[in-house]
Design a protein around this motif. Structure first.
Motif, PDB file in Angstrom:
ATOM      1  N   ALA A   1      48.242 -28.572 -48.517  1.00 43.87           N
ATOM      2  CA  ALA A   1      48.947 -29.841 -48.648  1.00 43.87           C
ATOM      3  C   ALA A   1      48.098 -30.926 -48.004  1.00 43.87           C
ATOM      4  O   ALA A   1      47.401 -30.690 -47.022  1.00 43.87           O
ATOM      5  CB  ALA A   1      50.318 -29.766 -47.989  1.00 43.87           C
TER       6      ALA A   1
ATOM      7  N   ALA B   1      52.266 -37.661 -47.829  1.00 44.04           N
ATOM      8  CA  ALA B   1      53.332 -37.151 -48.698  1.00 44.04           C
ATOM      9  C   ALA B   1      53.294 -35.632 -48.811  1.00 44.04           C
ATOM     10  O   ALA B   1      54.118 -35.041 -49.512  1.00 44.04           O
ATOM     11  CB  ALA B   1      53.223 -37.772 -50.093  1.00 44.04           C
ATOM     12  N   ASN B   2      52.341 -35.021 -48.121  1.00 43.27           N
ATOM     13  CA  ASN B   2      52.197 -33.559 -48.175  1.00 43.27           C
ATOM     14  C   ASN B   2      52.139 -33.043 -49.610  1.00 43.27           C
ATOM     15  O   ASN B   2      52.812 -32.078 -49.975  1.00 43.27           O
ATOM     16  CB  ASN B   2      53.332 -32.867 -47.425  1.00 43.27           C
ATOM     17  CG  ASN B   2      52.991 -32.612 -45.974  1.00 43.27           C
ATOM     18  OD1 ASN B   2      51.821 -32.538 -45.606  1.00 43.27           O
ATOM     19  ND2 ASN B   2      53.998 -32.488 -45.141  1.00 43.27           N
ATOM     20  N   GLN B   3      51.315 -33.685 -50.422  1.00 42.20           N
ATOM     21  CA  GLN B   3      51.154 -33.246 -51.806  1.00 42.20           C
ATOM     22  C   GLN B   3      50.396 -31.927 -51.849  1.00 42.20           C
ATOM     23  O   GLN B   3      49.365 -31.764 -51.195  1.00 42.20           O
ATOM     24  CB  GLN B   3      50.407 -34.302 -52.610  1.00 42.20           C
ATOM     25  CG  GLN B   3      51.229 -35.559 -52.879  1.00 42.20           C
ATOM     26  CD  GLN B   3      50.447 -36.547 -53.713  1.00 42.20           C
ATOM     27  OE1 GLN B   3      49.626 -37.301 -53.205  1.00 42.20           O
ATOM     28  NE2 GLN B   3      50.694 -36.530 -55.014  1.00 42.20           N
ATOM     29  N   ARG B   4      50.900 -31.001 -52.647  1.00 40.20           N
ATOM     30  CA  ARG B   4      50.342 -29.667 -52.695  1.00 40.20           C
ATOM     31  C   ARG B   4      49.320 -29.529 -53.832  1.00 40.20           C
ATOM     32  O   ARG B   4      49.478 -30.123 -54.885  1.00 40.20           O
ATOM     33  CB  ARG B   4      51.450 -28.629 -52.858  1.00 40.20           C
ATOM     34  CG  ARG B   4      52.340 -28.497 -51.631  1.00 40.20           C
ATOM     35  CD  ARG B   4      53.571 -27.686 -51.908  1.00 40.20           C
ATOM     36  NE  ARG B   4      54.475 -28.354 -52.838  1.00 40.20           N
ATOM     37  CZ  ARG B   4      55.639 -27.861 -53.242  1.00 40.20           C
ATOM     38  NH1 ARG B   4      56.038 -26.676 -52.819  1.00 40.20           N
ATOM     39  NH2 ARG B   4      56.393 -28.531 -54.080  1.00 40.20           N
ATOM     40  N   PHE B   5      48.306 -28.729 -53.563  1.00 38.99           N
ATOM     41  CA  PHE B   5      47.279 -28.448 -54.571  1.00 38.99           C
ATOM     42  C   PHE B   5      46.672 -27.088 -54.260  1.00 38.99           C
ATOM     43  O   PHE B   5      46.897 -26.504 -53.202  1.00 38.99           O
ATOM     44  CB  PHE B   5      46.199 -29.534 -54.586  1.00 38.99           C
ATOM     45  CG  PHE B   5      45.391 -29.621 -53.320  1.00 38.99           C
ATOM     46  CD1 PHE B   5      44.130 -29.051 -53.242  1.00 38.99           C
ATOM     47  CD2 PHE B   5      45.887 -30.272 -52.201  1.00 38.99           C
ATOM     48  CE1 PHE B   5      43.383 -29.124 -52.081  1.00 38.99           C
ATOM     49  CE2 PHE B   5      45.148 -30.352 -51.029  1.00 38.99           C
ATOM     50  CZ  PHE B   5      43.897 -29.780 -50.968  1.00 38.99           C
TER      51      PHE B   5
ATOM     52  N   VAL C   1      43.895 -33.578 -54.237  1.00 36.55           N
ATOM     53  CA  VAL C   1      45.120 -33.298 -54.990  1.00 36.55           C
ATOM     54  C   VAL C   1      44.838 -33.479 -56.478  1.00 36.55           C
ATOM     55  O   VAL C   1      44.847 -34.598 -57.009  1.00 36.55           O
ATOM     56  CB  VAL C   1      46.262 -34.227 -54.533  1.00 36.55           C
ATOM     57  CG1 VAL C   1      47.536 -33.916 -55.317  1.00 36.55           C
ATOM     58  CG2 VAL C   1      46.510 -34.069 -53.046  1.00 36.55           C
ATOM     59  N   ARG C   2      44.547 -32.380 -57.143  1.00 39.58           N
ATOM     60  CA  ARG C   2      44.318 -32.370 -58.586  1.00 39.58           C
ATOM     61  C   ARG C   2      44.389 -30.930 -59.071  1.00 39.58           C
ATOM     62  O   ARG C   2      44.527 -30.004 -58.284  1.00 39.58           O
ATOM     63  CB  ARG C   2      42.958 -32.984 -58.938  1.00 39.58           C
ATOM     64  CG  ARG C   2      41.790 -32.298 -58.268  1.00 39.58           C
ATOM     65  CD  ARG C   2      40.510 -33.080 -58.428  1.00 39.58           C
ATOM     66  NE  ARG C   2      39.448 -32.563 -57.587  1.00 39.58           N
ATOM     67  CZ  ARG C   2      38.368 -33.239 -57.261  1.00 39.58           C
ATOM     68  NH1 ARG C   2      38.195 -34.480 -57.716  1.00 39.58           N
ATOM     69  NH2 ARG C   2      37.448 -32.703 -56.476  1.00 39.58           N
TER      70      ARG C   2
END
Length: 383
Positions: A155, A159-163, A85-86
């Motif tokens: 994801a 937290a299902n962070q999207r990238f 995630v970046r």
């Protein structure tokens, strides 16, 4: 084998030491690059003008990022190095910046006085040995700037962070041998101007002429093993599909249509037929050939078989589809299992126009188009 003196021959394996550490990596001795992961390079990165050589290696074992070499078309699908995630270009080895620059240059200039040489390698599963896959260039003959390098979303985490990461398409050129003399010239900064540069590569550099290394499969009848996933994680995906639909095969018909559309985007309308009137066809549809006013549509019939992986589709089931094909129609058989040898042999011997989408094909297309196991599971919930 003296790695620092040898030529690179397509599909030859190059091995290093057997110490069980980074010294096993053959690429530093073979090309003079470092032993780190991801993009290996000679020259300053990520600028195209100063990069001399890029070595791209894939182990082909990441289910979330399924790199793939299609030997029939000569196209290599390669995912970038942003797998966390970046920001898409904020990677330690600047691999995605290099990808962006390579493809920008491919589309903005018609000729180069200098371009970095791109060499592809695949892991063998034995220590850090590598197989040379070929000399590559960015893009493909029929792909535009919105198709050969695409930023895709993923994801990650609870937290299902999207990238985003890049999906890129390279063409492997018809160059069976990369000579050591050219590699030595590349190290000295001579790429285009080297007398040992292959003509096929120079044709691309000077005029964007793509000459892929085509290697059509000689074996048309696929075995059971070829039609089913070989990897444990792939078999897990296939078995989850079977479990979801085994008690409701009608719902699998809708899923099978969606899978066929993922594999063949030119499919237009496709309707599930009523069970009491289907005449042996689970769906009928049309496939568009060409574009614009000159396009034509060809009808097809689709049959879906949600069988337990390992339980083959036999002659009877195939005949059910074949008997309903009309003139100028083709058939599509989608199964979570495989087509049995006798049925496959009869299909090929009689030259019937039927596309077989087996368990391994289903997993491959879902991984390429949908993504990870979790993403596929979420996609299946739509049916």
């Amino acid at each position: 084998m003296n790695l620092s003196k040898t030529d690179l021959i397509v599909d030859r394996v190059y091995g290093g030491s057997r110490e069980g550490n980074a010294s096993d990596d053959p690429l530093p001795k073979l090309l003079g690059v470092d032993s780190g992961a991801g993009f290996r390079h000679l020259g300053k990165r990520p600028e195209i003008e100063t990069l001399k050589l890029l070595a791209l290696k894939s182990n082909f074992n990441d289910p979330d990022w399924p790199d793939h070499l299609d030997t029939e078309s000569g196209l290599f699908t390669y995912f970038g190095d942003n797998k966390s995630v970046r920001e898409i270009h904020d990677t330690p080895r600047k691999g995605n910046l290099i990808l962006r620059n390579l493809f920008d240059a491919r589309h903005t200039s018609t000729s180069f006085d200098h371009f970095p040489v791109i060499l592809l390698f695949g892991g063998t599963g034995q220590y850090r040995d590598v197989r040379f896959l070929g000399l590559a260039v960015p893009g493909a003959q029929d792909l535009g700037p919105d198709e050969d390098l695409v930023a895709i979303w993923r994801a990650k985490g609870s937290a299902n962070q999207r990238f985003q990461n890049y999906k890129s398409i390279f063409t492997v050129l018809n160059v069976p041998v990369v000579s050591r003399k050219w590699i030595d010239d590349i190290k000295e900064g001579l790429t285009v101007n080297s007398p040992h540069a292959p003509k096929t590569w120079l044709d691309w550099v000077k005029s964007r002429k793509f000459t892929p290394l085509y290697a059509p499969h000689s074996l048309e009848i696929r075995s059971k093993e070829q039609q089913l996933p070989a990897k444990t994680e792939d078999l897990k995906i296939l078995e989850s599909i079977y479990r979801k639909f085994k008690e409701n095969p009608v719902r699998f018909e809708y899923c099978a249509v969606a899978i066929a559309k993922l594999m063949m985007p030119a499919i237009g309308s496709c309707e599930i037929t009523r069970p009491w009137r289907d005449g042996g066809r689970d769906a009928i549809g049309s496939y568009k050939i060409g574009s614009g006013p000159s396009a034509i549509e060809v009808d097809f019939a689709l049959e879906a078989k949600c069988y337990k992986p390992g339980s083959g589709v036999g002659v009877k089931e195939l005949s059910r589809l074949l008997s309903r094909l009309r003139h100028r129609q083709f058939g599509v058989l989608v199964t979570t299992s495989y087509l049995a040898p006798q049925a496959y042999t009869e299909l090929k011997d009689d030259n019937h126009p039927v596309i077989i989408i087996s368990g391994a094909d289903i997993v491959k297309i879902l991984k390429e188009k949908i993504g990870s196991y979790l993403a596929i599971t979420k996609w299946l919930s739509n049916f």
